[in-house]
Design a protein around this motif. Structure first.
Motif, PDB file in Angstrom:
ATOM      1  N   GLY A 114       0.700  -1.469   0.073  1.00 57.84           N
ATOM      2  CA  GLY A 114      -0.099   0.012   0.455  1.00 57.84           C
ATOM      3  C   GLY A 114       1.007   1.300   0.483  1.00 57.84           C
ATOM      4  N   LEU A 115       1.861   1.401   1.158  1.00 61.89           N
ATOM      5  CA  LEU A 115       2.454   2.302   0.836  1.00 61.89           C
ATOM      6  C   LEU A 115       3.817   2.685  -0.371  1.00 61.89           C
ATOM      7  CD1 LEU A 115       4.031   1.700   4.169  1.00 61.89           C
ATOM      8  CD2 LEU A 115       2.878   4.192   3.230  1.00 61.89           C
ATOM      9  N   LEU A 116       3.961   1.531  -1.138  1.00 63.28           N
ATOM     10  CA  LEU A 116       4.833   1.814  -2.429  1.00 63.28           C
ATOM     11  C   LEU A 116       3.866   2.263  -3.342  1.00 63.28           C
ATOM     12  CD1 LEU A 116       6.688   1.192  -3.351  1.00 63.28           C
ATOM     13  CD2 LEU A 116       5.853  -1.174  -4.117  1.00 63.28           C
ATOM     14  N   CYS A 117       2.572   1.432  -3.441  1.00 63.79           N
ATOM     15  CA  CYS A 117       1.389   2.044  -4.293  1.00 63.79           C
ATOM     16  C   CYS A 117       1.583   3.762  -4.454  1.00 63.79           C
ATOM     17  CB  CYS A 117       0.554   1.289  -3.814  1.00 63.79           C
ATOM     18  SG  CYS A 117      -0.942   1.822  -5.737  1.00 63.79           S
ATOM     19  N   LEU A 118       1.248   4.053  -3.016  1.00 62.66           N
ATOM     20  CA  LEU A 118       1.564   5.218  -2.556  1.00 62.66           C
ATOM     21  C   LEU A 118       2.368   6.069  -3.190  1.00 62.66           C
ATOM     22  CD1 LEU A 118      -1.005   7.304  -0.549  1.00 62.66           C
ATOM     23  CD2 LEU A 118       0.760   6.877   1.085  1.00 62.66           C
ATOM     24  N   LYS A 119       3.511   5.836  -2.333  1.00 58.53           N
ATOM     25  CA  LYS A 119       4.211   7.082  -3.174  1.00 58.53           C
ATOM     26  C   LYS A 119       4.633   6.904  -4.595  1.00 58.53           C
ATOM     27  CE  LYS A 119       9.705   6.358  -2.491  1.00 58.53           C
ATOM     28  NZ  LYS A 119       9.987   8.164  -3.484  1.00 58.53           N
ATOM     29  N   GLN A 120       4.551   5.274  -5.335  1.00 57.65           N
ATOM     30  CA  GLN A 120       4.109   5.900  -6.683  1.00 57.65           C
ATOM     31  C   GLN A 120       2.949   6.795  -7.340  1.00 57.65           C
ATOM     32  OE1 GLN A 120       3.781   1.734  -8.289  1.00 57.65           O
ATOM     33  NE2 GLN A 120       5.199   1.108  -8.012  1.00 57.65           N
ATOM     34  N   MET A 121       1.795   6.853  -6.764  1.00 57.43           N
ATOM     35  CA  MET A 121       1.771   8.046  -7.455  1.00 57.43           C
ATOM     36  C   MET A 121       1.963   9.416  -7.035  1.00 57.43           C
ATOM     37  SD  MET A 121      -2.113   5.844  -5.572  1.00 57.43           S
ATOM     38  CE  MET A 121      -3.218   7.419  -5.848  1.00 57.43           C
TER      39      MET A 121
ATOM     40  N   ASP B  65       4.600  10.304  -6.993  1.00 58.25           N
ATOM     41  CA  ASP B  65       5.691  10.310  -7.770  1.00 58.25           C
ATOM     42  C   ASP B  65       5.026  10.477  -9.140  1.00 58.25           C
ATOM     43  OD1 ASP B  65       7.688  10.110  -5.928  1.00 58.25           O
ATOM     44  OD2 ASP B  65       7.795   7.807  -6.425  1.00 58.25           O
ATOM     45  N   ARG B  66       4.046   9.809  -9.602  1.00 55.22           N
ATOM     46  CA  ARG B  66       3.496  10.414 -10.918  1.00 55.22           C
ATOM     47  C   ARG B  66       2.434  11.756 -10.575  1.00 55.22           C
ATOM     48  NH1 ARG B  66       1.651   4.794 -10.894  1.00 55.22           N
ATOM     49  NH2 ARG B  66       0.281   5.359  -9.609  1.00 55.22           N
ATOM     50  N   GLY B  67       2.108  12.149  -8.618  1.00 59.96           N
ATOM     51  CA  GLY B  67       1.266  13.894  -9.464  1.00 59.96           C
ATOM     52  C   GLY B  67      -0.008  12.915  -9.400  1.00 59.96           C
ATOM     53  N   GLU B  68      -0.348  12.036  -8.982  1.00 59.33           N
ATOM     54  CA  GLU B  68      -2.022  11.914  -8.855  1.00 59.33           C
ATOM     55  C   GLU B  68      -2.249  11.881  -7.363  1.00 59.33           C
ATOM     56  OE1 GLU B  68      -2.315   8.285  -9.856  1.00 59.33           O
ATOM     57  OE2 GLU B  68      -1.484   8.201 -11.190  1.00 59.33           O
ATOM     58  N   PRO B  69      -3.175  12.000  -7.881  1.00 56.11           N
ATOM     59  CA  PRO B  69      -3.967  12.636  -5.879  1.00 56.11           C
ATOM     60  C   PRO B  69      -4.065  11.383  -5.303  1.00 56.11           C
ATOM     61  CG  PRO B  69      -5.989  12.911  -7.974  1.00 56.11           C
ATOM     62  CD  PRO B  69      -4.566  12.629  -8.149  1.00 56.11           C
ATOM     63  N   THR B  70      -3.791  11.514  -4.231  1.00 53.93           N
ATOM     64  CA  THR B  70      -3.461  10.187  -3.164  1.00 53.93           C
ATOM     65  C   THR B  70      -4.715   9.736  -2.424  1.00 53.93           C
ATOM     66  OG1 THR B  70      -2.422  11.034  -1.184  1.00 53.93           O
ATOM     67  CG2 THR B  70      -1.368   9.897  -3.399  1.00 53.93           C
ATOM     68  N   PRO B  71      -4.544   8.706  -1.663  1.00 46.81           N
ATOM     69  CA  PRO B  71      -6.150   8.867  -1.168  1.00 46.81           C
ATOM     70  C   PRO B  71      -5.571   9.579   0.640  1.00 46.81           C
ATOM     71  CG  PRO B  71      -5.667   6.340  -2.004  1.00 46.81           C
ATOM     72  CD  PRO B  71      -4.844   7.669  -1.864  1.00 46.81           C
ATOM     73  N   VAL B  72      -4.745   9.444   1.370  1.00 49.11           N
ATOM     74  CA  VAL B  72      -4.301  10.652   1.912  1.00 49.11           C
ATOM     75  C   VAL B  72      -4.197  12.272   1.795  1.00 49.11           C
ATOM     76  CG1 VAL B  72      -2.575  11.237   3.501  1.00 49.11           C
ATOM     77  CG2 VAL B  72      -2.479   8.787   2.837  1.00 49.11           C
ATOM     78  N   ALA B  73      -3.937  12.419   0.672  1.00 55.38           N
ATOM     79  CA  ALA B  73      -3.825  14.082   0.112  1.00 55.38           C
ATOM     80  C   ALA B  73      -5.700  13.904   0.289  1.00 55.38           C
ATOM     81  CB  ALA B  73      -3.166  14.691  -1.414  1.00 55.38           C
ATOM     82  N   LEU B  74      -6.201  13.191  -0.637  1.00 56.06           N
ATOM     83  CA  LEU B  74      -7.724  13.315  -0.552  1.00 56.06           C
ATOM     84  C   LEU B  74      -8.577  13.651   0.988  1.00 56.06           C
ATOM     85  CD1 LEU B  74      -8.730  12.031  -3.440  1.00 56.06           C
ATOM     86  CD2 LEU B  74      -8.877  13.470  -3.697  1.00 56.06           C
ATOM     87  N   ALA B  75      -8.102  12.516   1.977  1.00 57.01           N
ATOM     88  CA  ALA B  75      -8.896  12.795   3.294  1.00 57.01           C
ATOM     89  C   ALA B  75      -8.607  14.153   3.647  1.00 57.01           C
ATOM     90  CB  ALA B  75      -8.511  11.483   3.508  1.00 57.01           C
ATOM     91  N   ALA B  76      -6.960  14.401   3.621  1.00 56.19           N
ATOM     92  CA  ALA B  76      -6.433  16.067   3.917  1.00 56.19           C
ATOM     93  C   ALA B  76      -6.987  16.648   3.906  1.00 56.19           C
ATOM     94  CB  ALA B  76      -4.768  15.534   3.934  1.00 56.19           C
ATOM     95  N   SER B  77      -7.278  16.901   2.064  1.00 56.10           N
ATOM     96  CA  SER B  77      -7.857  18.244   1.447  1.00 56.10           C
ATOM     97  C   SER B  77      -8.852  18.231   1.784  1.00 56.10           C
ATOM     98  CB  SER B  77      -7.513  18.354   0.510  1.00 56.10           C
ATOM     99  OG  SER B  77      -9.157  17.044   0.170  1.00 56.10           O
ATOM    100  N   ARG B  78      -9.735  17.145   3.013  1.00 60.48           N
ATOM    101  CA  ARG B  78     -11.279  17.895   3.543  1.00 60.48           C
ATOM    102  C   ARG B  78     -11.061  18.405   4.943  1.00 60.48           C
ATOM    103  NH1 ARG B  78     -13.191  12.448   0.501  1.00 60.48           N
ATOM    104  NH2 ARG B  78     -12.702  12.543  -1.911  1.00 60.48           N
ATOM    105  N   VAL B  79     -10.206  18.098   5.350  1.00 58.39           N
ATOM    106  CA  VAL B  79     -10.319  18.177   6.322  1.00 58.39           C
ATOM    107  C   VAL B  79      -9.170  19.851   7.491  1.00 58.39           C
ATOM    108  CG1 VAL B  79      -8.799  17.573   8.712  1.00 58.39           C
ATOM    109  CG2 VAL B  79      -9.667  15.899   7.454  1.00 58.39           C
ATOM    110  N   ALA B  80      -9.720  20.850   7.793  1.00 51.81           N
ATOM    111  CA  ALA B  80      -8.812  21.857   7.616  1.00 51.81           C
ATOM    112  C   ALA B  80      -7.826  22.007   9.091  1.00 51.81           C
ATOM    113  CB  ALA B  80      -9.952  23.212   7.861  1.00 51.81           C
TER     114      ALA B  80
ATOM    115  N   MET C 157       7.713  11.902   5.327  1.00 51.20           N
ATOM    116  CA  MET C 157       8.143  11.118   7.085  1.00 51.20           C
ATOM    117  C   MET C 157       6.557   9.565   7.081  1.00 51.20           C
ATOM    118  SD  MET C 157       6.561  12.828  10.388  1.00 51.20           S
ATOM    119  CE  MET C 157       7.042  12.833  11.892  1.00 51.20           C
ATOM    120  N   LEU C 158       5.747   9.046   6.049  1.00 48.08           N
ATOM    121  CA  LEU C 158       5.189   8.195   5.771  1.00 48.08           C
ATOM    122  C   LEU C 158       6.592   7.304   5.616  1.00 48.08           C
ATOM    123  CD1 LEU C 158       2.230   9.398   4.800  1.00 48.08           C
ATOM    124  CD2 LEU C 158       2.505   8.641   6.160  1.00 48.08           C
ATOM    125  N   PHE C 159       7.156   6.681   4.610  1.00 49.44           N
ATOM    126  CA  PHE C 159       8.085   6.231   4.430  1.00 49.44           C
ATOM    127  C   PHE C 159       9.668   6.138   5.153  1.00 49.44           C
ATOM    128  CE2 PHE C 159       6.106   8.143   0.207  1.00 49.44           C
ATOM    129  CZ  PHE C 159       4.802   7.084   0.606  1.00 49.44           C
TER     130      PHE C 159
END
Length: 191
Positions: free
Chosen positions: A151-158, A160-175, A186-188
């Motif tokens: 899961g972390l490898l997939c997240l890192k690849q996302m 690196d490609r500049g795609e929105p990640t589930p962590v980034a999407l969840a973090a963008s919804r929280v102020a 730090m995640l890796f």
């Protein structure tokens, strides 16, 4: 219409689980006993021209005995495990450990070894089931770590490609201010 399932599949009663468990170990005993005694019959005390017939005879005469022994021990184990789970008020791994110790201790006592042999058999039974639980736990931990790493490898690849990640999407919804967000590196760090 297709075949209906046996009636005991629809009941959540523990007896029907025991029936399936005993049947499963009976089949394991039959398979293992047949294979062991067939191989033993190939090499033991039979002239070279009759080895195959001797192996088949050894397997066919001894496999039912081994299967019955496996089934009987499994039924006794299930009975002890159920008794310990009722005594403890719930089912956990210590019920299985206690049941295994009781079965191996009684088996050693039945073979005429006395109380010292029964105590040794009980310790062996408890150690054996604890080894099985330890191996199962280690397999689950390895699988969990592999899934986390994938899961972390997939997240890192996302990332690196500049795609929105589930962590980034969840973090963008929280102020949360950017200063308080941990950096992605730090995640890796722990992998």
């Amino acid at each position: 219409m297709g075949r209906d399932l046996p009636i005991y599949y629809s009941y959540p009663h523990p007896v029907y689980g025991v029936v399936g468990f005993v049947g499963e170990l009976f089949l394991w005993g039959a398979t293992g006993g047949a294979a062991f005694h067939f191989a033993r019959g190939l090499v033991r005390g039979v002239p070279s021209d009759g080895r195959l017939a001797g192996a088949v005879h050894a397997a066919s005469t001894n496999a039912p005995r081994v299967a019955g022994t496996f089934g009987a021990y499994c039924a006794a184990f299930s009975a002890f495990e159920e008794a310990f789970s009722h005594a403890r008020g719930g089912r956990d791994m210590w019920c299985s450990v206690s049941a295994s110790a009781a079965i191996w201790g009684l088996h050693s006592l039945r073979r005429g070894g006395g109380t010292a042999a029964a105590a040794g058999g009980a310790l062996l039974g408890a150690a054996g089931i604890l080894a099985i639980y330890g191996f199962e736990h280690e397999c689950m931990v390895r699988e969990s770590r592999r899934a986390d790493a994938d899961g972390l490898l997939c997240l890192k690849q996302m990332i690196d490609r500049g795609e929105p990640t589930p962590v980034a999407l969840a973090a963008s919804r929280v102020a949360v201010p950017d200063a308080e967000r941990p950096p992605v590196e730090m995640l890796f760090a722990m992998y």
